[in-house]
Motif scaffolding. Structure first.
Motif, PDB file in Angstrom:
ATOM      1  N   ILE A 131       0.780  -1.278   0.218  1.00  0.00           N
ATOM      2  CA  ILE A 131      -0.106   0.150  -0.278  1.00  0.00           C
ATOM      3  C   ILE A 131       1.419   0.950  -0.082  1.00  0.00           C
ATOM      4  N   ALA A 132       2.027   1.328   1.188  1.00  0.00           N
ATOM      5  CA  ALA A 132       3.108   2.551   1.046  1.00  0.00           C
ATOM      6  C   ALA A 132       3.083   2.581  -0.143  1.00  0.00           C
ATOM      7  N   MET A 133       3.749   1.529  -0.765  1.00  0.00           N
ATOM      8  CA  MET A 133       4.311   1.024  -2.348  1.00  0.00           C
ATOM      9  C   MET A 133       3.882   2.064  -3.318  1.00  0.00           C
ATOM     10  N   LYS A 134       2.474   1.825  -3.446  1.00  0.00           N
ATOM     11  CA  LYS A 134       1.827   2.010  -4.612  1.00  0.00           C
ATOM     12  C   LYS A 134       1.392   3.177  -4.439  1.00  0.00           C
ATOM     13  N   MET A 135       1.437   4.246  -3.235  1.00  0.00           N
ATOM     14  CA  MET A 135       0.773   5.848  -3.159  1.00  0.00           C
ATOM     15  C   MET A 135       2.068   6.287  -3.235  1.00  0.00           C
ATOM     16  N   ALA A 136       3.812   5.601  -3.131  1.00  0.00           N
ATOM     17  CA  ALA A 136       4.726   6.596  -2.627  1.00  0.00           C
ATOM     18  C   ALA A 136       5.184   6.108  -5.243  1.00  0.00           C
ATOM     19  N   PHE A 137       4.393   5.581  -5.916  1.00  0.00           N
ATOM     20  CA  PHE A 137       4.283   5.178  -7.323  1.00  0.00           C
ATOM     21  C   PHE A 137       3.252   5.800  -7.405  1.00  0.00           C
ATOM     22  N   ALA A 138       2.692   5.989  -7.218  1.00  0.00           N
ATOM     23  CA  ALA A 138       0.998   7.475  -7.974  1.00  0.00           C
ATOM     24  C   ALA A 138       1.671   8.626  -7.774  1.00  0.00           C
ATOM     25  N   GLN A 139       1.935   8.946  -7.048  1.00  0.00           N
ATOM     26  CA  GLN A 139       2.543  10.183  -6.144  1.00  0.00           C
ATOM     27  C   GLN A 139       4.106  10.321  -7.785  1.00  0.00           C
ATOM     28  N   ALA A 140       5.058  10.066  -7.496  1.00  0.00           N
ATOM     29  CA  ALA A 140       5.812   9.944  -8.562  1.00  0.00           C
ATOM     30  C   ALA A 140       5.047   9.941 -10.115  1.00  0.00           C
ATOM     31  N   GLY A 141       4.115   9.558 -10.188  1.00  0.00           N
ATOM     32  CA  GLY A 141       3.610   9.810 -11.436  1.00  0.00           C
ATOM     33  C   GLY A 141       3.588   8.004 -12.523  1.00  0.00           C
ATOM     34  N   LEU A 142       4.349   7.349 -11.182  1.00  0.00           N
ATOM     35  CA  LEU A 142       4.491   6.033 -12.202  1.00  0.00           C
ATOM     36  C   LEU A 142       3.213   4.768 -12.659  1.00  0.00           C
ATOM     37  N   PRO A 143       3.210   4.414 -13.416  1.00  0.00           N
ATOM     38  CA  PRO A 143       1.964   3.568 -14.578  1.00  0.00           C
ATOM     39  C   PRO A 143       2.081   2.542 -13.601  1.00  0.00           C
ATOM     40  N   GLN A 144       0.095   2.398 -12.490  1.00  0.00           N
ATOM     41  CA  GLN A 144       0.217   1.110 -12.084  1.00  0.00           C
ATOM     42  C   GLN A 144      -1.453   0.163 -12.381  1.00  0.00           C
ATOM     43  N   VAL A 145      -1.706  -0.956 -12.284  1.00  0.00           N
ATOM     44  CA  VAL A 145      -2.565  -0.924 -12.115  1.00  0.00           C
ATOM     45  C   VAL A 145      -4.068  -0.373 -10.694  1.00  0.00           C
ATOM     46  N   LYS A 146      -5.397  -0.699 -11.098  1.00  0.00           N
ATOM     47  CA  LYS A 146      -6.176   0.025 -10.353  1.00  0.00           C
ATOM     48  C   LYS A 146      -6.065  -0.527  -9.606  1.00  0.00           C
ATOM     49  N   TYR A 147      -5.777  -0.223  -8.174  1.00  0.00           N
ATOM     50  CA  TYR A 147      -6.516  -1.062  -6.732  1.00  0.00           C
ATOM     51  C   TYR A 147      -7.329  -0.711  -5.567  1.00  0.00           C
ATOM     52  N   ARG A 148      -7.451  -1.303  -4.518  1.00  0.00           N
ATOM     53  CA  ARG A 148      -8.236  -0.677  -3.861  1.00  0.00           C
ATOM     54  C   ARG A 148      -7.180  -1.388  -2.390  1.00  0.00           C
ATOM     55  N   ALA A 149      -7.140   0.077  -1.471  1.00  0.00           N
ATOM     56  CA  ALA A 149      -7.178  -0.589   0.107  1.00  0.00           C
ATOM     57  C   ALA A 149      -7.314  -0.748   0.913  1.00  0.00           C
ATOM     58  N   VAL A 150      -7.298  -2.449   1.752  1.00  0.00           N
ATOM     59  CA  VAL A 150      -8.953  -2.385   3.057  1.00  0.00           C
ATOM     60  C   VAL A 150      -7.892  -2.503   3.997  1.00  0.00           C
ATOM     61  N   GLU A 151      -8.379  -2.728   5.618  1.00  0.00           N
ATOM     62  CA  GLU A 151      -7.753  -2.901   6.060  1.00  0.00           C
ATOM     63  C   GLU A 151      -8.846  -4.274   6.936  1.00  0.00           C
ATOM     64  N   ARG A 152      -7.999  -4.660   7.676  1.00  0.00           N
ATOM     65  CA  ARG A 152      -8.696  -6.206   8.755  1.00  0.00           C
ATOM     66  C   ARG A 152      -9.519  -6.267   8.900  1.00  0.00           C
ATOM     67  N   SER A 153     -10.064  -5.001   9.751  1.00  0.00           N
ATOM     68  CA  SER A 153     -10.918  -4.450  11.231  1.00  0.00           C
ATOM     69  C   SER A 153     -11.716  -4.450   9.790  1.00  0.00           C
ATOM     70  N   GLN A 154     -11.686  -3.885   8.346  1.00  0.00           N
ATOM     71  CA  GLN A 154     -13.374  -3.677   7.547  1.00  0.00           C
ATOM     72  C   GLN A 154     -13.322  -4.912   7.102  1.00  0.00           C
ATOM     73  N   VAL A 155     -12.804  -5.761   7.079  1.00  0.00           N
ATOM     74  CA  VAL A 155     -13.042  -7.480   6.968  1.00  0.00           C
ATOM     75  C   VAL A 155     -13.334  -8.559   7.780  1.00  0.00           C
ATOM     76  N   TRP A 156     -13.078  -8.567   8.381  1.00  0.00           N
ATOM     77  CA  TRP A 156     -13.243  -8.900   9.769  1.00  0.00           C
ATOM     78  C   TRP A 156     -14.817  -8.124  11.557  1.00  0.00           C
ATOM     79  N   SER A 157     -14.180  -7.010  11.226  1.00  0.00           N
ATOM     80  CA  SER A 157     -15.193  -6.257  12.547  1.00  0.00           C
ATOM     81  C   SER A 157     -16.585  -6.263  12.154  1.00  0.00           C
ATOM     82  N   ASN A 158     -16.954  -5.762  10.855  1.00  0.00           N
ATOM     83  CA  ASN A 158     -18.723  -6.006  11.365  1.00  0.00           C
ATOM     84  C   ASN A 158     -19.198  -6.234  10.209  1.00  0.00           C
ATOM     85  N   PRO A 159     -20.158  -7.326  10.117  1.00  0.00           N
ATOM     86  CA  PRO A 159     -20.602  -8.727   9.514  1.00  0.00           C
ATOM     87  C   PRO A 159     -21.824  -7.671   8.211  1.00  0.00           C
TER      88      PRO A 159
END
Ligand code: ATP
Ligand code: MG
Ligand code: MG
Ligand code: MG
Length: 348
Positions: A131-159
């Motif tokens: 995630i940190a890597m992709k943010m840094a690359f994006a800021q530098a204008g380097l082309p990347q595939v589309k992505y999403r970042a999520v946290e464990r708590s979003q996956v586990w905490s609330n059904p």
């Protein structure tokens, strides 16, 4: 007098075995030819429980290429470094994945005030966390595939939230998409998913590996890799390609003999090679890497699109690994490469 080199390998990581193999190749390279008269090696083995061992035990692990089984760790053992460690003049950390490639060991070595091969704390940490890597690359204008970042708590905490999150990801990225724990390597924990239910399962599984998770749009592309070497004025190697049978370049494909092939140099138009080499160096500088890194790309031939996939600051380093093979094809053999890396560490 010979320079005392500490070869640090094993480690508390899923890539422990890979590390032993890389270290065995590097140990050999440090002992032959001119290197043999320049360097004196101290192998230091980090067991799977994190305990450091030097001397004969560590040498035996290198020779047999077999990990030592571990007993329960007494926390005080974690601070009992073998006494020979104090004699080390330059460290060669050959640790892949968490607790080795991610800045933790680099922080420790920096506190010891002994130079070491490869990236420092920042470069290692940013290069490890997708995630940190992709943010840094994006800021530098380097082309990347589309992505999403999520946290464990979003996956586990609330059904109630989780199915909605999956709907959103599906709408955003489509299928196939790739679910990845943010801080691993060797494809550990990565899944290629093609449906809502596979997405749910994969996110749940990725959450068991890491607090931080990335989901990427899948591309149908050739996989290209470029090696970078140096500190402030890094150089890029020729470009290589990985091909394999199967769904994607997963752990089994990576480490089962005959399941994947490397092609050096990759068959590409000169223009694409140049673009990849420039992007590899830019990626290296963007995360503040040093010494070495392997930068991985996706190349869509039909549209000539290049996407930067990731940087690996401690890439696989056996005789057959992509990183040393790329340099060999560029004119630097394995022994020369290891020597240059130690010299770059000393000049840092
Ligand atoms: P490494 O061992 O190089 O450190 P890693 O664990 O960091 O690998 P990635 O390189 O992110 O993992 O992904 C592993 C493999 O999964 C890729 O080489 C590729 O085969 C496949 N892959 C990953 N992301 C995508 C994507 N967005 N589209 C298509 N294939 C992908
Ligand atoms: Mg990686
Ligand atoms: Mg890796
Ligand atoms: Mg990769």
């Amino acid at each position: 007098a010979k320079i005392r080199v500490g070869l640090l390998f094993g480690g508390r990581s899923g890539e422990h075995e890979v590390s032993i193999n890389s270290a065995a190749a590097i140990a050999q390279a440090l002992q032959i030819g001119e290197n043999g008269s320049k360097y004196d090696i101290l192998p230091v083995y980090i067991q799977k429980n994190g305990v450091w061992l030097a001397g004969d035990t560590a040498s035996k692990v290198l020779e047999t290429k077999t990990p030592l089984s571990t007993e329960d760790t007494n926390p005080s053992q974690l601070w009992q470094f073998p006494p020979q460690v104090q004699e080390v003049e330059v460290w060669v950390p050959v640790l892949h994945g968490p607790n080795g490639e991610d800045g933790t060991i680099q922080g420790l070595l920096r506190l010891m005030q002994v130079p070491f091969v490869g990236s420092g704390v920042l470069g290692s940490a940013v290069g490890m966390d997708k995630i940190a890597m992709k943010m840094a690359f994006a800021q530098a204008g380097l082309p990347q595939v589309k992505y999403r970042a999520v946290e464990r708590s979003q996956v586990w905490s609330n059904p109630c939230i989780f199915p909605k999150l999956c709907d959103e990801i599906e709408a955003d990225l489509g299928y196939p998409c790739f679910v990845k724990p943010a801080n691993l390597g060797s494809s550990v924990g990565i899944a290629k998913v093609r449906s809502h239910s596979e997405l749910e399962t994969a996110l749940d599984s990725a959450a068991s590996y890491d607090r931080r998770i990335v989901i990427e749009a899948g591309v149908n592309a050739r996989e290209l890799e470029c090696a970078v070497l140096g500190n402030d004025n890094p150089k890029a190697s020729v470009v290589g390609e990985v091909t394999f049978e199967g769904d994607f370049y997963d752990y089994e494909t990576k480490y089962t003999e005959g399941r994947s092939q490397i092609h050096i140099p990759a068959n590409l138009p000169d223009k694409i090679v140049t673009q990849i080499q420039e992007m590899a160096i830019q990626a290296f500088k963007t995360v503040d890497a040093a010494g070495l890194a392997r930068v991985d790309f996706f190349y869509v031939e039909e549209t000539e699109e290049i996407y930067l996939n990731e940087i690996n600051t401690l890439p696989g380093f056996t005789k057959f690994s992509m990183y040393p093979q790329l340099w060999k094809a560029t004119g630097i053999n394995f022994e020369q490469l290891v020597d240059q890396l130690v010299q770059f560490a000393l000049e840092k």
